[in-house]
Design a protein around this motif. Structure first.
Motif, short mmCIF file in Angstrom:
data_model
loop_
_atom_site.label_atom_id
_atom_site.label_comp_id
_atom_site.label_asym_id
_atom_site.label_seq_id
_atom_site.Cartn_x
_atom_site.Cartn_y
_atom_site.Cartn_z
N PRO A 1 6.71 -8.26 -4.86
CA PRO A 1 7.77 -8.11 -5.86
C PRO A 1 9.14 -8.21 -5.21
N VAL A 2 10.07 -8.82 -5.92
CA VAL A 2 11.41 -9.03 -5.35
C VAL A 2 12.03 -7.71 -4.92
N LYS B 1 12.44 -6.82 1.91
CA LYS B 1 13.39 -6.16 2.79
C LYS B 1 13.86 -7.04 3.95
N SER B 2 12.95 -7.81 4.53
CA SER B 2 13.30 -8.57 5.72
C SER B 2 13.76 -9.98 5.38
N TYR C 1 12.38 -13.07 2.31
CA TYR C 1 13.13 -13.97 1.42
C TYR C 1 12.80 -15.43 1.68
N ILE C 2 12.60 -15.77 2.95
CA ILE C 2 12.23 -17.15 3.29
C ILE C 2 10.88 -17.50 2.69
N LEU D 1 21.64 -9.86 -2.21
CA LEU D 1 21.57 -9.57 -3.65
C LEU D 1 21.59 -10.86 -4.46
N ASN D 2 22.37 -11.83 -4.00
CA ASN D 2 22.40 -13.14 -4.66
C ASN D 2 21.07 -13.88 -4.50
N ILE D 3 20.45 -13.78 -3.33
CA ILE D 3 19.13 -14.38 -3.13
C ILE D 3 18.12 -13.72 -4.05
N ARG D 4 18.21 -12.41 -4.21
CA ARG D 4 17.33 -11.71 -5.14
C ARG D 4 17.54 -12.22 -6.56
N GLY D 5 18.80 -12.45 -6.91
CA GLY D 5 19.09 -12.97 -8.24
C GLY D 5 18.42 -14.32 -8.47
N ILE D 6 18.48 -15.18 -7.46
CA ILE D 6 17.81 -16.50 -7.55
C ILE D 6 16.31 -16.32 -7.74
N LEU D 7 15.71 -15.44 -6.95
CA LEU D 7 14.27 -15.23 -7.03
C LEU D 7 13.85 -14.63 -8.37
N ASN D 8 14.68 -13.75 -8.90
CA ASN D 8 14.38 -13.19 -10.22
C ASN D 8 14.38 -14.26 -11.29
N LYS D 9 15.33 -15.19 -11.20
CA LYS D 9 15.38 -16.29 -12.16
C LYS D 9 14.16 -17.19 -12.01
N LEU D 10 13.81 -17.50 -10.77
CA LEU D 10 12.68 -18.39 -10.52
C LEU D 10 11.36 -17.78 -11.00
N SER D 11 11.27 -16.45 -10.95
CA SER D 11 10.02 -15.80 -11.32
C SER D 11 9.77 -15.81 -12.83
N VAL D 12 10.83 -16.01 -13.62
CA VAL D 12 10.65 -16.00 -15.07
C VAL D 12 10.91 -17.36 -15.71
N PHE D 13 11.33 -18.33 -14.92
CA PHE D 13 11.68 -19.64 -15.47
C PHE D 13 10.82 -20.72 -14.84
N ASP D 14 10.16 -21.50 -15.68
CA ASP D 14 9.31 -22.60 -15.22
C ASP D 14 9.98 -23.93 -15.53
N ALA D 15 10.57 -24.54 -14.50
CA ALA D 15 11.28 -25.80 -14.71
C ALA D 15 10.34 -26.91 -15.14
N SER D 16 9.10 -26.88 -14.66
CA SER D 16 8.14 -27.93 -15.02
C SER D 16 7.79 -27.86 -16.50
N GLU D 17 7.81 -26.66 -17.06
CA GLU D 17 7.53 -26.51 -18.49
C GLU D 17 8.60 -27.22 -19.32
N PHE D 18 9.86 -27.07 -18.91
CA PHE D 18 10.93 -27.75 -19.63
C PHE D 18 10.82 -29.25 -19.48
N SER D 19 10.43 -29.71 -18.28
CA SER D 19 10.26 -31.14 -18.06
C SER D 19 9.20 -31.71 -18.99
N THR D 20 8.12 -30.96 -19.17
CA THR D 20 7.06 -31.40 -20.08
C THR D 20 7.56 -31.41 -21.52
N PHE D 21 8.33 -30.39 -21.86
CA PHE D 21 8.86 -30.26 -23.22
C PHE D 21 9.77 -31.43 -23.58
#
Length: 247
Positions: A71-72, A76-77, A81-82, A146-166
């Motif tokens: 989980p995001v 810690k290390s 994040y990598i 904190l910004n990297i966490r923000g990116i990861l939180n977005k990625l965890s709930v957003f599926d770009a491939s789903e939009f591409s299919t749509f």
């Protein structure tokens, strides 16, 4: 494959090999294939089959199976994040963003090392000046992650491939213009938020470069207090602004 997985795979192979040698060597446990009783032969063959299956599954799990992401909030290390970003590095429409985020993670580590070396050359670690610089650098680094966490939180709930299919030509004809527009606006909002986090981190990296330059020029510039240095003021304002928004 990263070094950790490679070491685990080599360890698995070595462990299975040692176990087979111990069990099948005539001078040890005495289990023989073809030279002893039918029970010994069956046991030996079963051992080899099980060893093969263990190696097969272990190789798959270590080489091809995606790692389970922590989980995001538990990350810690730097390596956490990598690993998390690498999980999304092939996400459709986001490859360049993920590559940039990984590059930023690499750069902040290098800048921290350089700043630490320069500060160590100019100040004693017990000096108040050294502690002030380090406290600001640490605080800005926290904002970066904190910004990297923000990116990861977005990625965890957003599926770009789903939009591409749509948005494929066949799919678009099935939905109203209003739905397509709303879906597109939501997708753009997600992408814009990721870009925003990347931009904020790029700004942090730039400020660290400015700070490094100002520290290198301390001999030729007269500042009564470290807090008067332009870059220190910028960083302090950034830290205070972020704390304000988090309240």
């Amino acid at each position: 494959m990263n070094s950790s997985r490679l070491m685990k795979l080599l360890g698995l192979i070595a462990g299975v090999a040692v176990l087979d040698i111990v069990i099948l060597s005539p001078g040890l446990l005495g289990v023989e294939i073809g030279g002893g009783s039918p029970l010994e032969t069956a046991s030996g063959v079963t051992l080899l089959v099980i060893s093969f299956l263990v190696l097969l599954y272990g190789s798959y799990a270590l080489l091809f199976k995606p790692p389970v992401l922590a989980p995001v909030k538990n990350m810690k290390s730097h390596e956490d994040y990598i690993a998390a970003l690498n999980h999304y590095r092939n996400a459709k429409g986001l490859k360049k963003d993920i590559a940039l985020a990984l590059d930023q993670l690499d750069r902040i580590e290098k800048k921290k090392t350089t700043l630490s070396d320069v500060l160590g050359q100019r100040f004693d670690q017990a000096e108040l000046s050294y502690k002030k610089f380090h406290s600001v650098i640490d605080a800005v680094e926290q904002l970066f992650y904190l910004n990297i966490r923000g990116i990861l939180n977005k990625l965890s709930v957003f599926d770009a491939s789903e939009f591409s299919t749509f948005t494929s030509e066949k799919k678009l004809t099935q939905f109203s213009n209003k739905l397509v527009q709303e879906k597109t606006a939501l997708n753009n909002e997600y992408l814009a938020s990721v870009t925003g986090y990347l931009g904020a981190n790029e700004e942090i990296l730039l400020k660290l470069d400015k700070l490094l330059l100002e520290i290198s020029q301390l001999d030729s510039t007269d500042y009564q207090n470290i807090e008067d240095m332009p870059c220190m003021k910028e960083m302090d304002a950034l830290i205070k602004q972020t704390k304000f928004y988090k309240q």
